[in-house]
Design a protein around this motif. Structure first.
Motif, PDB file in Angstrom:
ATOM      1  N   ASP A  80      -3.086  10.094   2.896  1.00  0.00           N
ATOM      2  CA  ASP A  80      -3.569   9.168   1.868  1.00  0.00           C
ATOM      3  C   ASP A  80      -3.234   7.720   2.225  1.00  0.00           C
ATOM      4  O   ASP A  80      -4.072   6.827   2.089  1.00  0.00           O
ATOM      5  CB  ASP A  80      -2.965   9.516   0.501  1.00  0.00           C
ATOM      6  CG  ASP A  80      -3.482  10.838  -0.059  1.00  0.00           C
ATOM      7  OD1 ASP A  80      -4.516  11.337   0.439  1.00  0.00           O
ATOM      8  OD2 ASP A  80      -2.836  11.368  -0.987  1.00  0.00           O
ATOM      9  N   ILE A  81      -2.009   7.492   2.701  1.00  0.00           N
ATOM     10  CA  ILE A  81      -1.606   6.133   3.084  1.00  0.00           C
ATOM     11  C   ILE A  81      -2.421   5.667   4.291  1.00  0.00           C
ATOM     12  O   ILE A  81      -2.885   4.526   4.336  1.00  0.00           O
ATOM     13  CB  ILE A  81      -0.089   6.068   3.352  1.00  0.00           C
ATOM     14  CG1 ILE A  81       0.661   6.249   2.025  1.00  0.00           C
ATOM     15  CG2 ILE A  81       0.294   4.765   4.040  1.00  0.00           C
ATOM     16  CD1 ILE A  81       2.161   6.408   2.165  1.00  0.00           C
ATOM     17  N   SER A  82      -2.628   6.543   5.253  1.00  0.00           N
ATOM     18  CA  SER A  82      -3.433   6.203   6.426  1.00  0.00           C
ATOM     19  C   SER A  82      -4.844   5.783   6.011  1.00  0.00           C
ATOM     20  O   SER A  82      -5.370   4.778   6.500  1.00  0.00           O
ATOM     21  CB  SER A  82      -3.483   7.397   7.382  1.00  0.00           C
ATOM     22  OG  SER A  82      -4.255   7.083   8.511  1.00  0.00           O
ATOM     23  N   VAL A 140       3.236   3.639  11.573  1.00  0.00           N
ATOM     24  CA  VAL A 140       3.802   3.127  10.336  1.00  0.00           C
ATOM     25  C   VAL A 140       4.738   4.213   9.821  1.00  0.00           C
ATOM     26  O   VAL A 140       4.303   5.338   9.559  1.00  0.00           O
ATOM     27  CB  VAL A 140       2.706   2.814   9.294  1.00  0.00           C
ATOM     28  CG1 VAL A 140       3.323   2.404   7.967  1.00  0.00           C
ATOM     29  CG2 VAL A 140       1.765   1.732   9.813  1.00  0.00           C
ATOM     30  N   TYR A 141       6.021   3.886   9.715  1.00  0.00           N
ATOM     31  CA  TYR A 141       7.009   4.845   9.234  1.00  0.00           C
ATOM     32  C   TYR A 141       7.266   4.635   7.749  1.00  0.00           C
ATOM     33  O   TYR A 141       7.421   3.491   7.302  1.00  0.00           O
ATOM     34  CB  TYR A 141       8.323   4.699  10.005  1.00  0.00           C
ATOM     35  CG  TYR A 141       8.218   5.119  11.445  1.00  0.00           C
ATOM     36  CD1 TYR A 141       8.027   6.459  11.783  1.00  0.00           C
ATOM     37  CD2 TYR A 141       8.320   4.187  12.469  1.00  0.00           C
ATOM     38  CE1 TYR A 141       7.933   6.845  13.115  1.00  0.00           C
ATOM     39  CE2 TYR A 141       8.233   4.566  13.793  1.00  0.00           C
ATOM     40  CZ  TYR A 141       8.041   5.904  14.106  1.00  0.00           C
ATOM     41  OH  TYR A 141       7.955   6.291  15.426  1.00  0.00           O
ATOM     42  N   ILE A 142       7.314   5.741   7.017  1.00  0.00           N
ATOM     43  CA  ILE A 142       7.532   5.696   5.572  1.00  0.00           C
ATOM     44  C   ILE A 142       8.644   6.676   5.197  1.00  0.00           C
ATOM     45  O   ILE A 142       8.906   7.640   5.923  1.00  0.00           O
ATOM     46  CB  ILE A 142       6.240   6.029   4.787  1.00  0.00           C
ATOM     47  CG1 ILE A 142       5.771   7.454   5.098  1.00  0.00           C
ATOM     48  CG2 ILE A 142       5.146   5.008   5.096  1.00  0.00           C
ATOM     49  CD1 ILE A 142       4.662   7.961   4.193  1.00  0.00           C
ATOM     50  N   THR A 143       9.277   6.414   4.066  1.00  0.00           N
ATOM     51  CA  THR A 143      10.259   7.338   3.509  1.00  0.00           C
ATOM     52  C   THR A 143       9.890   7.607   2.063  1.00  0.00           C
ATOM     53  O   THR A 143       9.149   6.823   1.441  1.00  0.00           O
ATOM     54  CB  THR A 143      11.690   6.770   3.580  1.00  0.00           C
ATOM     55  OG1 THR A 143      11.745   5.542   2.851  1.00  0.00           O
ATOM     56  CG2 THR A 143      12.125   6.527   5.017  1.00  0.00           C
ATOM     57  N   LYS A 144      10.407   8.714   1.540  1.00  0.00           N
ATOM     58  CA  LYS A 144      10.113   9.063   0.153  1.00  0.00           C
ATOM     59  C   LYS A 144      11.189  10.012  -0.337  1.00  0.00           C
ATOM     60  O   LYS A 144      11.598  10.913   0.398  1.00  0.00           O
ATOM     61  CB  LYS A 144       8.736   9.740   0.079  1.00  0.00           C
ATOM     62  CG  LYS A 144       8.248  10.046  -1.312  1.00  0.00           C
ATOM     63  CD  LYS A 144       6.845  10.613  -1.280  1.00  0.00           C
ATOM     64  CE  LYS A 144       6.356  10.879  -2.668  1.00  0.00           C
ATOM     65  NZ  LYS A 144       5.000  11.451  -2.666  1.00  0.00           N
ATOM     66  N   TYR A 173      -6.719   1.137  19.266  1.00  0.00           N
ATOM     67  CA  TYR A 173      -5.450   1.809  18.959  1.00  0.00           C
ATOM     68  C   TYR A 173      -5.706   2.937  17.959  1.00  0.00           C
ATOM     69  O   TYR A 173      -6.752   2.996  17.322  1.00  0.00           O
ATOM     70  CB  TYR A 173      -4.419   0.827  18.386  1.00  0.00           C
ATOM     71  CG  TYR A 173      -4.784   0.334  17.006  1.00  0.00           C
ATOM     72  CD1 TYR A 173      -4.311   0.985  15.862  1.00  0.00           C
ATOM     73  CD2 TYR A 173      -5.623  -0.755  16.827  1.00  0.00           C
ATOM     74  CE1 TYR A 173      -4.680   0.551  14.596  1.00  0.00           C
ATOM     75  CE2 TYR A 173      -5.981  -1.195  15.572  1.00  0.00           C
ATOM     76  CZ  TYR A 173      -5.511  -0.540  14.461  1.00  0.00           C
ATOM     77  OH  TYR A 173      -5.868  -0.957  13.216  1.00  0.00           O
ATOM     78  N   PHE A 174      -4.732   3.804  17.850  1.00  0.00           N
ATOM     79  CA  PHE A 174      -4.762   4.875  16.859  1.00  0.00           C
ATOM     80  C   PHE A 174      -3.665   4.606  15.840  1.00  0.00           C
ATOM     81  O   PHE A 174      -2.546   4.249  16.207  1.00  0.00           O
ATOM     82  CB  PHE A 174      -4.536   6.246  17.512  1.00  0.00           C
ATOM     83  CG  PHE A 174      -5.668   6.666  18.400  1.00  0.00           C
ATOM     84  CD1 PHE A 174      -6.779   7.313  17.885  1.00  0.00           C
ATOM     85  CD2 PHE A 174      -5.626   6.389  19.756  1.00  0.00           C
ATOM     86  CE1 PHE A 174      -7.830   7.682  18.709  1.00  0.00           C
ATOM     87  CE2 PHE A 174      -6.666   6.751  20.589  1.00  0.00           C
ATOM     88  CZ  PHE A 174      -7.778   7.405  20.061  1.00  0.00           C
ATOM     89  N   LEU A 175      -3.976   4.794  14.561  1.00  0.00           N
ATOM     90  CA  LEU A 175      -3.005   4.626  13.486  1.00  0.00           C
ATOM     91  C   LEU A 175      -2.343   5.974  13.213  1.00  0.00           C
ATOM     92  O   LEU A 175      -3.010   6.999  13.114  1.00  0.00           O
ATOM     93  CB  LEU A 175      -3.706   4.129  12.218  1.00  0.00           C
ATOM     94  CG  LEU A 175      -2.862   4.100  10.939  1.00  0.00           C
ATOM     95  CD1 LEU A 175      -1.691   3.130  11.090  1.00  0.00           C
ATOM     96  CD2 LEU A 175      -3.745   3.708   9.749  1.00  0.00           C
ATOM     97  N   GLU A 176      -1.029   5.944  13.109  1.00  0.00           N
ATOM     98  CA  GLU A 176      -0.269   7.144  12.781  1.00  0.00           C
ATOM     99  C   GLU A 176       0.719   6.780  11.677  1.00  0.00           C
ATOM    100  O   GLU A 176       1.460   5.808  11.801  1.00  0.00           O
ATOM    101  CB  GLU A 176       0.472   7.607  14.035  1.00  0.00           C
ATOM    102  CG  GLU A 176       1.150   8.933  13.942  1.00  0.00           C
ATOM    103  CD  GLU A 176       1.800   9.300  15.268  1.00  0.00           C
ATOM    104  OE1 GLU A 176       3.034   9.145  15.379  1.00  0.00           O
ATOM    105  OE2 GLU A 176       1.079   9.724  16.188  1.00  0.00           O
ATOM    106  N   ILE A 201       0.841  -1.208   0.000  1.00  0.00           N
ATOM    107  CA  ILE A 201       0.000   0.000   0.000  1.00  0.00           C
ATOM    108  C   ILE A 201       0.869   1.249   0.000  1.00  0.00           C
ATOM    109  O   ILE A 201       0.621   2.202  -0.745  1.00  0.00           O
ATOM    110  CB  ILE A 201      -0.979  -0.020   1.196  1.00  0.00           C
ATOM    111  CG1 ILE A 201      -2.047  -1.110   0.980  1.00  0.00           C
ATOM    112  CG2 ILE A 201      -1.625   1.358   1.396  1.00  0.00           C
ATOM    113  CD1 ILE A 201      -2.929  -1.387   2.182  1.00  0.00           C
ATOM    114  N   VAL A 202       1.920   1.254   0.822  1.00  0.00           N
ATOM    115  CA  VAL A 202       2.822   2.404   0.889  1.00  0.00           C
ATOM    116  C   VAL A 202       3.462   2.660  -0.477  1.00  0.00           C
ATOM    117  O   VAL A 202       3.500   3.797  -0.959  1.00  0.00           O
ATOM    118  CB  VAL A 202       3.883   2.205   1.991  1.00  0.00           C
ATOM    119  CG1 VAL A 202       4.961   3.267   1.920  1.00  0.00           C
ATOM    120  CG2 VAL A 202       3.228   2.198   3.374  1.00  0.00           C
TER     121      VAL A 202
END
Length: 146
Positions: free
Chosen positions: A49-51, A34-38, A68-71, A10-11
């Motif tokens: 958008d990813i969330s 959820v950690y992402i890089t770009k 839980y909360f998604l971040e 998805i990311v």
């Protein structure tokens, strides 16, 4: 396909790369990060958008028990290094290591492969295998980068 593989897919569909996840408790709330890089950096729109796309997946496959909360966010300029790919993406950066036995080191990450890393500091170059590394993170030298 495990949950992290599904998250990564998805990311990637948003032009970003999956970095890692963590679960923390803050102010009596559970947060699943959820950690992402770009390339060029991560912006709020990409995180939102990813969330939005991750929420239905995590409703069906909850990453943690209970509420839980998604971040979704960037791991930041000073980020934890856990997996070989984390080290590989940080080659050339300043890193802090805690080595088995308690020794703490700082230096430039010269290289990283599937077995371990080479750290360069004023004492020279030293190779460490991943099992020897208890903690690792990049760091930013604020005093010399103003």
């Amino acid at each position: 396909m495990n949950l992290e593989d599904q998250i990564a897919k998805i990311v990637r569909s948003h032009g970003a790369e999956f970095y890692d996840t963590e679960t923390v408790n803050e102010n009596d709330q559970t947060i699943y990060r959820v950690y992402i890089t770009k390339d060029g950096g991560v912006d709020l729109d990409t995180c939102a958008d990813i969330s939005n796309d991750l929420s239905p997946l995590l409703d069906v496959h909850p990453p943690v028990g209970g509420k839980y909360f998604l971040e979704v966010s960037s791991p930041g300029i000073e980020r934890t290094l856990k997996k070989p790919r984390h080290f590989q993406s940080a080659v050339g950066e300043r890193v802090k290591l805690k080595i088995a036995g308690g020794e703490k080191l700082r230096g430039i990450l010269e290289s990283a492969d599937e077995e371990g890393i080479i750290l360069r500091n004023k004492e020279g170059e030293h190779r460490y295998s991943y099992p020897q590394i208890l903690k690792a993170r990049t760091y930013f030298d604020w005093a010399n980068n103003s």
